[in-house]
Design an enzyme around this catalytic site. Structure first.
Site, short mmCIF file in Angstrom:
data_model
loop_
_atom_site.label_atom_id
_atom_site.label_comp_id
_atom_site.label_asym_id
_atom_site.label_seq_id
_atom_site.Cartn_x
_atom_site.Cartn_y
_atom_site.Cartn_z
N GLY A 1 29.26 -63.99 5.73
CA GLY A 1 30.28 -63.36 6.56
C GLY A 1 31.21 -64.39 7.19
CG ASP A 2 29.62 -67.14 9.84
OD1 ASP A 2 29.99 -66.15 10.52
OD2 ASP A 2 28.52 -67.68 9.98
CB SER B 1 31.73 -58.01 5.23
OG SER B 1 31.02 -57.94 6.44
#
Lengths: 310, 310
Positions: free
Chosen positions: B249-250, B218
């Site tokens: 990000g999750d 990412s």
């Protein structure tokens, strides 16, 4: 027993970090938790002095449960008479920089108390007054509690014939003092905010005229100034002490209450309060007092009578 | 079901303050709490996408109880299979300046896990793998868990034939990747720390050589770079989005997992992950995603094939 009231109890959480840097991320190295709120601190010191003490106020939610569990470890010297509410007991977070010892404090506001919960507390408080030798009303008010709450609690104590000490600030202090408490213990800032004067003796006399029977002002390193009906005294530690002042005011309140229920003359009460306060500054853990330092300081506090009537 | 593992679950507490000033006292204006730890965030997004998801990891103490109570409100879409331990689940405190939106983060270390508790977890995890379509291993390790923990969990998943995604950093990532996970999702910093290179494509290829079957890096506003056995793709949002990147990000991990269990080709998986990530940045609440923004962005993510083999 001695009753302490903490309407806005807290879980005091201390975080040790290398150094606090705003707008960055920190790994917390150490976490400690203890029951907090001024009245709970006062109770802990009273218990250490050998008094039978009961704490009341509000408690709720998961944080309230932790506060009660930690209090239970201090039993049987401290009796838990906290009143459950639907909201959650607040946390206070003290972030301590390991290098400098500087502290950054974050205080949650506390649970919103409903009118029914406040009414329920007044009933519980009335019952507790039945067996109390003295009562201390300590700290801030949680949201929802009327700003004149301490005035109500003071009148109830006076009606029950129980000596009452008030330790708060701002408008709750202003309203409370008008209900004629036996003793108020403002610090220099609180006294100045109340009276508009930064001259402690004049301000203490003003606070007496506003309704307090006795005013004991805490003046930091200068010790305590007491203005009572029968005299004015200054009590100071033998030398300035260095350390963490957290809880020093609460230890002074414990000393004053303890001296009151033992019927000590004012100079002895003040010496005890000053010695406890200084021994709290000297203790490594915030809010604890150093017993050996207290024993040593007690006979070395200088108490001076400034006048024979306030 | 999809299984997410969060060994170091948390109660994420957010404090709103006017402005954080070190070494002074702050009244907190707003307090919000939600279950935290990367795997719990991933699970929340998967549930919102309509997947059946189970969370496991460790939970304990009063804070663990709060985490489970808050998780229960998200049932039935998220199933709680957390394993109780004697220590207390950590809190994370995000102090948000009201004026600027800047955040200061304080993260407790988490409970110390005993060898017996770790062994108990491995048994529970093995059972959960029996009904899992895919598993995500997310976040930091609490004290006491061996640094090679993720390698053990990856081998167990591979033995059970369950595709496994790893999202962690530092030594746990380095050890984990050697156990040949199907997918790792480092951010640019984590990838650079692992490989020593700040050039994403070279670093992603390096990470594949270290054992990861596929690497999805990412790259913040630039979106995702995927290096798989059958190609290399870059997927970017149509325009840079402004907002709170917490949880972005999750959400990307949730998009990748969701695409994996649905058997989507890589370009569609990446588009989903990028759209979810951007929609999380755009949502007013940290870690939530804006559903309308997601629906809008999904068809507008640009996916470019950079090579036909990694």
């Amino acid at each position: 027993m001695i009753l302490t009231v903490t309407l806005n109890t807290a879980l005091d959480v201390t975080y040790g970090v290398p150094a606090l840097a705003p707008h960055s991320s920190h790994r917390v190295d150490t976490v400690t938790e203890r029951p907090g709120g001024k009245g709970l601190n006062v109770a802990r010191v009273l218990a250490a002095l050998g008094h039978d003490v009961t704490v009341t106020g509000f408690t709720g939610g998961a944080t309230g449960t932790v506060v009660r569990e930690l209090l239970a470890r201090e039993a049987p010297s401290v009796t838990d008479a906290l009143v459950p509410v639907a909201g959650s007991t607040r946390r206070t977070i003290a972030v301590v920089d390991a290098a400098t010892g500087d502290t950054t404090q974050l205080n949650e506001p506390g649970p919103v108390i409903t009118p029914a919960e406040w009414a329920g507390f007044l009933d519980a408080y009335g019952e507790l007054l039945g067996t109390a030798e003295a009562v201390a009303l300590c700290g801030s008010l949680p949201p929802g509690v009327p700003v004149g709450a301490y005035a109500v609690l003071i009148r109830q104590a006076r009606t029950a014939g129980v000596p009452v000490l008030l330790d708060t600030s701002g408008e709750p202090l202003r309203r409370g003092i008008a209900a004629r408490p036996d003793l108020v213990k403002p610090n220099a800032d609180e006294l100045a905010q109340l009276t508009g004067s930064r001259e402690p003796l004049g301000a203490a006399r003003d606070a007496r005229r506003r309704g307090a029977r006795t005013v004991v002002a805490s003046l930091g390193a200068k010790g305590l100034l007491a203005a009572a009906a029968d005299g004015i005294w200054q009590a100071a530690p033998p030398a300035a002490v260095r350390g963490n002042p957290t809880g020093a005011g609460d230890s002074a309140v414990a000393g004053l209450l303890s001296g009151l229920v033992e019927g000590l003359p004012w100079p002895e009460r003040l010496a005890r309060a000053v010695a406890l306060s200084a021994a709290t500054v000297l203790a490594p853990a915030a809010g604890e007092f150093d017993r050996a330092a207290y024993d040593d300081l007690l006979s070395r506090v200088a108490v001076t009578e400034l006048a024979t009537a306030a």
